[in-house]
Design a protein around this motif. Sequence first.
Motif, PDB file in Angstrom:
ATOM      1  N   ARG A  38      49.729 -64.670  19.229  1.00  0.00           N
ATOM      2  CA  ARG A  38      50.793 -64.756  18.194  1.00  0.00           C
ATOM      3  C   ARG A  38      51.114 -63.445  17.668  1.00  0.00           C
ATOM      4  N   LYS A  39      50.350 -62.559  17.588  1.00  0.00           N
ATOM      5  CA  LYS A  39      50.802 -61.131  17.442  1.00  0.00           C
ATOM      6  C   LYS A  39      51.620 -60.387  18.422  1.00  0.00           C
ATOM      7  N   ALA A  40      51.322 -60.819  19.572  1.00  0.00           N
ATOM      8  CA  ALA A  40      52.241 -60.304  20.759  1.00  0.00           C
ATOM      9  C   ALA A  40      53.511 -60.893  20.723  1.00  0.00           C
ATOM     10  N   THR A  41      53.607 -62.101  20.237  1.00  0.00           N
ATOM     11  CA  THR A  41      55.159 -62.736  20.543  1.00  0.00           C
ATOM     12  C   THR A  41      55.309 -63.741  19.684  1.00  0.00           C
ATOM     13  N   ARG A  42      56.386 -63.728  19.046  1.00  0.00           N
ATOM     14  CA  ARG A  42      56.924 -65.086  18.160  1.00  0.00           C
ATOM     15  C   ARG A  42      58.028 -65.586  18.727  1.00  0.00           C
ATOM     16  N   THR A  43      58.500 -65.388  20.139  1.00  0.00           N
ATOM     17  CA  THR A  43      59.215 -66.209  20.982  1.00  0.00           C
ATOM     18  C   THR A  43      58.818 -67.065  22.131  1.00  0.00           C
ATOM     19  N   ILE A  44      57.852 -66.732  22.735  1.00  0.00           N
ATOM     20  CA  ILE A  44      57.251 -67.273  23.907  1.00  0.00           C
ATOM     21  C   ILE A  44      56.381 -68.377  23.312  1.00  0.00           C
ATOM     22  N   PRO A  45      56.938 -69.722  23.750  1.00  0.00           N
ATOM     23  CA  PRO A  45      55.981 -70.777  23.158  1.00  0.00           C
ATOM     24  C   PRO A  45      54.255 -70.632  23.630  1.00  0.00           C
TER      25      PRO A  45
END
Length: 332
Positions: free
Chosen positions: A111-118
């Motif tokens: 979640r820290k790494a991406t807020r776009t990839i599901p």
Amino acid sequence: MRLRTIGLISTLALGLLAGPLPAEAQKAGKVYRIGYLTPWPLGRDGGSWPRIEAFLQGLRDLGYVEGRNITITYRSSDNRNDRLPELAEELVRQKVDVIVACCQPAVDAARKATRTIPIVVQVTGDFVGQGLVKSLRRPGGNVTGLSAMGSDLAGKQLELFKKVVPRLSRVAVLWNPANRDHPLGVQQAEEAARALGLRLVAIDVRSATELPGAFRRMAAEGVDGAVVQRGWMLRLNEPRIAELAGQAALPTMFGHRDGAEAGGLMAYGTDTLVLYRRSASYVDKILKGANPAELPVERPTTFYLIINLKTAKALGITIPPNVLYQATKVIK
């Protein structure tokens, strides 16, 4: 066999079935990219293997074949949570279509790494309390998946525990303040204990080095038994907890099956292998275009009860027949 965790593109001989695929599982020959993030070691001798196998079976059931219409990039931190963020960032750079995160430490890193990839969560506890979703029914972000937290899990654990240990009056709950699910778990245990006429004593443990001291505190409190919360750190140390409980002649109820299999008296909890298999359905829906923000989080419906008769005999405890009847596994 051990697998490298850096730069690893899955080449596991996992026995994925070839054969005709349902039309909906294909999109003009497109090969989807799945990133799999876990703190557990990989390989058949690693902690991830039964979980990965359950997940892959779920994919097979839905018509996915690795190397034909999916590729899976595995990343494992080998029990080092501090390495998970860099591994999650690697998956993002790989531009995977979906990240599958096995448990809370992996979910946090993804979640820290991406807020776009599901992100599909295979198993964690309190989605809302952890801030992963706005609500179970409508997550509202890029995270969805399966919760291991049943609405009355603590109540059922204590109810079964009291049936097996009738003298139970003061019971300890072993919890880790660093686990964001545990405060809610302790609260639910306190409510259940009051309803059953039990006195609950919360014993916090942050690392394996604190376990002997925790058992000394339990002895000083005069507890008649201990419930061990689910969670990463405690799960890694369940054999040590079972050993210390045996030395103290203290009955234990674990939230993970491994605790009873390591020598604890009982284990009652969510059958997480079912959740790992079910997580494939979330991946399938997302690859077909579903928005994770609108995919409701599932709560568990399948539970196990494991009873260790060898431990019961050592403690001088006779398991009531009606409880034995409920057991999904009995260790003799």
